[in-house]
Design a protein around this motif. Structure first.
Motif, short mmCIF file in Angstrom:
data_model
loop_
_atom_site.label_atom_id
_atom_site.label_comp_id
_atom_site.label_asym_id
_atom_site.label_seq_id
_atom_site.Cartn_x
_atom_site.Cartn_y
_atom_site.Cartn_z
N ILE A 1 5.20 -2.43 -8.05
CA ILE A 1 5.61 -2.94 -6.74
C ILE A 1 5.48 -1.84 -5.68
O ILE A 1 6.03 -0.75 -5.84
N ILE A 2 4.79 -2.14 -4.60
CA ILE A 2 4.72 -1.23 -3.46
C ILE A 2 5.53 -1.82 -2.31
O ILE A 2 5.36 -2.99 -1.95
N MET A 3 6.39 -1.01 -1.72
CA MET A 3 7.16 -1.41 -0.55
C MET A 3 6.64 -0.66 0.68
O MET A 3 6.01 0.41 0.55
N GLU A 4 6.92 -1.20 1.85
CA GLU A 4 6.51 -0.54 3.09
C GLU A 4 7.38 0.69 3.35
O GLU A 4 8.60 0.63 3.19
N ASP A 5 6.75 1.77 3.75
CA ASP A 5 7.49 2.97 4.13
C ASP A 5 7.91 2.82 5.59
O ASP A 5 7.54 3.60 6.46
N SER A 6 8.69 1.78 5.83
CA SER A 6 9.10 1.38 7.19
C SER A 6 10.44 0.68 7.07
O SER A 6 10.57 -0.31 6.33
N ILE B 1 18.65 -0.31 -3.09
CA ILE B 1 18.95 0.78 -4.02
C ILE B 1 18.79 0.29 -5.47
O ILE B 1 18.24 0.98 -6.33
N GLU B 2 19.26 -0.95 -5.71
CA GLU B 2 19.10 -1.56 -7.03
C GLU B 2 17.62 -1.72 -7.39
O GLU B 2 17.21 -1.54 -8.53
N GLN B 3 16.82 -2.06 -6.39
CA GLN B 3 15.39 -2.30 -6.60
C GLN B 3 14.59 -1.01 -6.80
O GLN B 3 13.55 -1.01 -7.47
N LYS B 4 15.05 0.08 -6.24
CA LYS B 4 14.23 1.30 -6.16
C LYS B 4 13.62 1.76 -7.48
O LYS B 4 12.46 2.20 -7.51
N PRO B 5 14.32 1.69 -8.62
CA PRO B 5 13.69 2.13 -9.88
C PRO B 5 12.47 1.30 -10.28
O PRO B 5 11.68 1.74 -11.13
N LEU B 6 12.31 0.13 -9.68
CA LEU B 6 11.17 -0.73 -9.99
C LEU B 6 9.95 -0.43 -9.13
O LEU B 6 8.84 -0.88 -9.44
N VAL B 7 10.15 0.34 -8.06
CA VAL B 7 9.12 0.54 -7.04
C VAL B 7 8.14 1.64 -7.44
O VAL B 7 8.54 2.75 -7.79
N TYR B 8 6.86 1.30 -7.38
CA TYR B 8 5.79 2.27 -7.66
C TYR B 8 5.73 3.32 -6.55
O TYR B 8 5.63 4.51 -6.81
N SER B 9 5.79 2.85 -5.28
CA SER B 9 5.75 3.79 -4.15
C SER B 9 6.11 3.06 -2.86
O SER B 9 6.03 1.84 -2.78
N TYR B 10 6.50 3.85 -1.86
CA TYR B 10 6.70 3.36 -0.49
C TYR B 10 5.52 3.88 0.33
O TYR B 10 5.37 5.09 0.52
N LEU B 11 4.69 2.97 0.81
CA LEU B 11 3.46 3.35 1.50
C LEU B 11 3.31 2.57 2.80
O LEU B 11 4.08 1.64 3.08
N VAL B 12 2.30 2.93 3.58
CA VAL B 12 1.99 2.18 4.81
C VAL B 12 0.54 1.74 4.74
O VAL B 12 0.22 0.69 4.19
N ASP B 13 -0.37 2.52 5.25
CA ASP B 13 -1.77 2.13 5.32
C ASP B 13 -2.46 2.04 3.97
O ASP B 13 -3.47 1.37 3.83
N GLU B 14 -1.93 2.72 2.96
CA GLU B 14 -2.59 2.76 1.66
C GLU B 14 -2.23 1.59 0.75
O GLU B 14 -2.82 1.42 -0.32
N SER B 15 -1.26 0.77 1.15
CA SER B 15 -0.71 -0.25 0.25
C SER B 15 -1.77 -1.19 -0.30
O SER B 15 -1.89 -1.39 -1.52
N ALA B 16 -2.55 -1.80 0.58
CA ALA B 16 -3.57 -2.76 0.15
C ALA B 16 -4.62 -2.07 -0.73
O ALA B 16 -5.07 -2.64 -1.73
N ASP B 17 -5.00 -0.86 -0.37
CA ASP B 17 -6.00 -0.13 -1.14
C ASP B 17 -5.51 0.12 -2.57
O ASP B 17 -6.30 0.06 -3.52
N GLU B 18 -4.23 0.39 -2.73
CA GLU B 18 -3.67 0.63 -4.06
C GLU B 18 -3.72 -0.63 -4.92
O GLU B 18 -3.97 -0.56 -6.13
#
Length: 350
Positions: free
Chosen positions: A165-170, A202-219
């Motif tokens: 899972i990628i979340m927005e760094d926003s 905070i509960e979700q954070k251990p599931l997150v691959y990374s917090y990104l912005v422009d790179e999200s779709a590319d990943e």
């Protein structure tokens, strides 16, 4: 604006920098401030050629940078394109002039429904003209993600997708899923609601691959993650690169964004500004900008000329049910901004 390639735009900014610093203004000019890579360059050339008006064109990366540039007072901007909540801020601060739409006859090409949506930040449609719009949702790999799961924001808390899972760094974009799955407004300023949303994140954070912005779709395209919280424009771009990808706006609702043009209080060339806005509404010009940016256009003359496949692409053009289930970001007061930032720092420090 939810815009792909903003970092590239920043790097190339010097190529499109303000061209008339220190030059004499003969009155036949127009000073424009816009997001990076958000207008087809030949459109500016055509406007200059057809009208004889010289365009001084400057770009920025995000609304906060735009606001800083504008408020510095170093340049008297005539027209500005920016995002919904920043339009609201400029209107509230008396920094936007009323638009005389009688002077912009081709604005008739714009679908009335997007003026209705714009009332969230411009209640009487006096100060802004819609340019592009879109949503925030989930880009996902159809081969790795259950289509039923992606109908709800709950998927972002589903442990079977750990490290996918990628979340927005926003801050505001990432708070949207948490607030909406709790049944709260994405514009909430209630401390208890926001703290509850933070607990969820905070509960979700251990599931997150990374917090990104422009790179999200590319990943996601590269297969490094199965899903990402993205803007619809990014999703459309990713889908064009891989048939394995799709996009969903969860049923709890999301954010709808609208980027709009306004005539700044500092405008010294009112007639030229009106000519420019009218020019942007012309079918052939709006089509060039749509094909270049590839975001949803409110121009119905353009939409009617698109092929059926593009018209029915819900990533680009969400249906009315989806849009009516979304909220537009409102401008937050300084105390609310400080609260969001405090909670964001707490999340990122965990």
């Amino acid at each position: 604006m939810k815009k792909k390639l903003l970092l590239m735009a920043a790097c190339l900014g010097a190529m499109f920098a303000f061209t008339a610093c220190g030059s004499k203004d003969d009155g036949n000019t127009l000073t424009v401030l816009n997001y990076g890579k958000y207008i087809e360059s030949s459109v500016l050339d055509a406007f200059e050629e057809e009208t004889g008006i010289h365009v001084n064109y400057e770009e920025y990366v995000n609304p906060e940078e735009m606001y800083t540039k504008y408020k510095s007072g170093a340049i008297d901007y005539d027209v500005i394109c920016t995002s919904d909540y920043m339009v609201e801020r400029l209107i509230n601060e008396g920094e936007a002039k009323e638009i005389n739409f009688d002077k912009i006859p081709l604005s008739k090409n714009l679908n009335d429904s997007y003026f209705e949506f714009s009332k969230a930040f411009d209640p009487e449609n006096k100060y802004s003209m819609p340019y592009f719009f879109g949503t925030v949702g989930i880009l996902y790999n159809k081969n790795k993600v259950d289509a039923n799961d992606v109908k709800s924001w709950d998927i972002l808390w589903n442990k079977k997708y750990k490290d996918q899972i990628i979340m927005e760094d926003s801050v505001r974009d990432t708070f949207v899923p948490a607030l909406k799955r709790l049944g709260y407004s994405s514009n909430s300023t209630d401390k208890k609601e926001l703290e509850t949303a933070l607990d969820q994140l905070i509960e979700q954070k251990p599931l997150v691959y990374s917090y990104l912005v422009d790179e999200s779709a590319d990943e996601v395209v590269a297969g490094n993650a199965s899903m990402a919280l993205v803007y619809s424009g990014e999703a459309a771009y990713a889908e064009s690169l891989s048939k394995d990808l799709d996009y969903s706006v969860p049923e709890e609702g999301s954010n709808m964004w609208i980027d709009s043009w306004l005539i700044a209080k500092t405008c010294k060339h009112q007639e030229n500004a009106e000519k420019f806005l009218d020019f942007l509404c012309r079918e052939d010009i709006a089509m060039k900008n749509f094909e270049y940016v590839y975001y949803a256009t409110p121009n119905k003359a353009v939409y009617d000329k698109l092929d059926k496949e593009t018209q029915e692409n819900k990533t680009i053009f969400p249906d009315d049910e989806t849009l009516n289930n979304c909220e537009i970001f409102r401008y937050l007061d300084e105390d609310s901004i400080a609260l969001y930032n405090k909670l964001w720092k707490e999340l990122k420090s965990k």
